[in-house]
Write a protein that holds these residues in place. Sequence first.
Motif, mmCIF file in Angstrom:
data_model
loop_
_atom_site.group_PDB
_atom_site.id
_atom_site.type_symbol
_atom_site.label_atom_id
_atom_site.label_comp_id
_atom_site.label_asym_id
_atom_site.label_seq_id
_atom_site.Cartn_x
_atom_site.Cartn_y
_atom_site.Cartn_z
ATOM 1 N N LYS A 19 0.834 -1.197 0.000
ATOM 2 C CA LYS A 19 0.000 0.000 0.000
ATOM 3 C C LYS A 19 0.875 1.255 0.000
ATOM 4 O O LYS A 19 2.057 1.207 0.342
ATOM 5 N N GLU B 67 -9.474 2.228 0.943
ATOM 6 C CA GLU B 67 -8.615 1.235 0.286
ATOM 7 C C GLU B 67 -9.195 -0.171 0.414
ATOM 8 O O GLU B 67 -8.897 -1.042 -0.406
ATOM 9 N N ASP B 68 -10.003 -0.396 1.441
ATOM 10 C CA ASP B 68 -10.568 -1.728 1.656
ATOM 11 C C ASP B 68 -11.897 -1.935 0.938
ATOM 12 O O ASP B 68 -12.445 -3.047 0.946
ATOM 13 N N LEU B 69 -12.430 -0.871 0.336
ATOM 14 C CA LEU B 69 -13.685 -1.000 -0.419
ATOM 15 C C LEU B 69 -13.362 -1.506 -1.826
ATOM 16 O O LEU B 69 -12.981 -0.743 -2.708
ATOM 17 N N LEU B 70 -13.517 -2.802 -2.026
ATOM 18 C CA LEU B 70 -13.158 -3.406 -3.308
ATOM 19 C C LEU B 70 -14.229 -3.153 -4.354
ATOM 20 O O LEU B 70 -15.433 -3.197 -4.068
ATOM 21 N N ARG C 66 -22.745 2.049 -0.562
ATOM 22 C CA ARG C 66 -21.976 2.567 0.576
ATOM 23 C C ARG C 66 -22.507 3.942 0.988
ATOM 24 O O ARG C 66 -22.782 4.773 0.153
ATOM 25 N N GLU D 228 -5.335 5.063 8.762
ATOM 26 C CA GLU D 228 -6.479 4.224 9.140
ATOM 27 C C GLU D 228 -7.775 4.752 8.541
ATOM 28 O O GLU D 228 -8.646 3.986 8.129
ATOM 29 N N ARG E 1 -8.918 -1.298 -8.483
ATOM 30 C CA ARG E 1 -9.259 -2.405 -7.579
ATOM 31 C C ARG E 1 -10.127 -1.941 -6.425
ATOM 32 O O ARG E 1 -10.947 -2.690 -5.922
ATOM 33 N N THR E 2 -9.875 -0.701 -5.976
ATOM 34 C CA THR E 2 -10.580 -0.197 -4.797
ATOM 35 C C THR E 2 -11.092 1.220 -5.033
ATOM 36 O O THR E 2 -10.664 1.904 -5.983
ATOM 37 N N ASN F 86 -7.659 3.926 4.863
ATOM 38 C CA ASN F 86 -7.759 2.486 4.600
ATOM 39 C C ASN F 86 -9.196 2.030 4.442
ATOM 40 O O ASN F 86 -9.458 0.988 3.827
ATOM 41 N N VAL F 87 -10.118 2.802 4.991
ATOM 42 C CA VAL F 87 -11.531 2.480 4.790
ATOM 43 C C VAL F 87 -11.832 2.488 3.294
ATOM 44 O O VAL F 87 -12.518 1.598 2.774
ATOM 45 N N GLU G 127 2.602 1.810 3.195
ATOM 46 C CA GLU G 127 3.553 0.790 3.640
ATOM 47 C C GLU G 127 4.950 0.975 3.077
ATOM 48 O O GLU G 127 5.922 0.522 3.672
#
Length: 623
Positions: free
Chosen positions: A404, A568-571, A623, A562, A598-599, A565-566, A407
């Motif tokens: 990410k 980033e985690d929504l595919l 969403r 964080e 992807r997201t 990331n909400v 990261e």
Amino acid sequence: MFAEYDVIVVGAGHAGCEAAAAAANMGSKVLLITMNMQTIAQMSCNPAMGGIAKGQIVREIDALGGYSGIVTDKSMIQFRMLNKSKGPAMWSPRAQNDRMLFAATWRQMLEQTPNVDFYQDMVRELILKNGKACGVVTQLGHAIAAKAVVVTSGTFLNGVIHIGEKQFGGGRVAEKAATGITEQLVAQGMEANRLKTGTPPRVDGRSLDYSKMEEQQGDTEITGFSYLPNTVPITAAQQRSCFITYTNSTVHDILKTGFDRSPMFQGRIEGVGPRYCPSIEDKINRFAERDRHQLFVEPEGWNTVEIYVNGFSTSLPEEVQMQALQQVPGFENCKIFRPGYAIEYDFFPPTQLTHALETKAIQNLFFAGQINGTTGYEEAACQGIMAGMNAHLKINGQPPFILKRSEAYIGVLIDDLISKGTEEPYRMFTSRAEYRTLLRQDNADLRLTEISYRLGLASQERMEGVRKKQAAVATITEQLQQYAIEPDAINAYLNSIQSAPLTEKQKAAKLLLRPSVTLTDMLPSLPALQETLQNHLPEYLEQAEIQIKYERYIAKEQELVEKMNVMEDLLIPENFDYDRLQALSSEARQKFKKVQPRTIGQAGRISGVNPSDIQILMVYMGR
């Protein structure tokens, strides 16, 4: 003649070498194909690794278990930590290297890596079956089967070299271009385009007068790049110096006399060049108000007189290059070993790739390096290690390894390429990373080694080193938080740095929050604390100090990560039908269909996409 390989790597530059090493060390049987076994890991341009943001990338490659950091350390002739006057998020290691030793060390390490075979030939065609890469065909007619192919062709795909009005095919000076792959993939529906890069003349160091230049010495402390111990074989005193000189108005006037024969100005070069590493003719044309430009005079190695003239990249006629150089202070009697030149080559816009660096059009086909539109050894090497790892994971039925943006700089680079594409050679900068405080050069091992170890690349030795570092930093931090400093013991030091004296006891950790106070300078005044900490390595002490000093900033950035990331985690479902979303702007619909994000997070980073488009997409996804 050839058995089937797990992974074939096409090209043995920085990307290809890292790809081959990564896949092999994870257990794949690898064939590394290069057009010339004598130019493996060649430093085609400047003999240096690292620099602003690039140094962070090399440390990340090392933390993952790659070879670039080790090779750089073993072949360095000078080391400098750049930006030390700024905060640690900006510190960037840079090494000047022995060009020949660098390549020799890389080859030696690869030859000592189990599972790596070598073959000298040109790949003219990929073997494609049912939309999947299944091997390669070489110029000598060998069809070699493989489960995955990684193409790291550098500047060789239909490469054309330009020097003044002369132009000829080549992937590097005195080396022929590669043909066949571009034409085949374009026929398969992939998009290709042209970019250009350039290199300066190399000169005879014996013909230079260094007394007219400014000496630039290495650091008194060599940190190096690799987190493994004892990878730097030289002492600070053994380092070679670089030098700085400048162009002037006379140099510029001479260069201008060649503009009518410049391939760049006369339209013979179609590809776009690197914005942040322009040719000298481009500099004096774009920045006409400047009467001089800085040149770095860099030795090519321990046992050679060859000098690299950093900042003088050019494709002007040879005689113009020579005349202009001889007007530079210290270069009055210079002799040229070889002239500078520009090179134009094919690349494939990287929006055609997934985040695993696999092509969307053809399964098990991975691209890394300049074929993706990047420039720089470090950018190429980090793509190589990721492509090699993902090629191994793909053929073994495992999910891809994707870093990410929060990261690693590697994650920023790959996401930028895939989400935004590039129309000019892409170079990494610290400003491209939103989370610079988290992505420091000092903590790459803490960020990445454990992930790589779980995937089977980073060694047990590296993992044990990380655990030891984590434990030591925790111990040091606790000791600094508990140690109370008496005003009488520290006030002389505080007065010497114009910092307010203490009026009562204060914990060492709290005192370190002052910007001007450093642990190294503070310890001599505190013998008891110095004795307590004396058995810890300097890098452990530095890490603890950074974590204490910047705790609030790190925490704020982590909080932002964080929140992001909400998104980033929504595919977004694969093959999502964007045509159903009539409320989307036409540009957003076009970009979404091309990039296939992807997201939701990635969708929001695509150039030309507005926040309203993202809201529409999220509403449709419930969403």
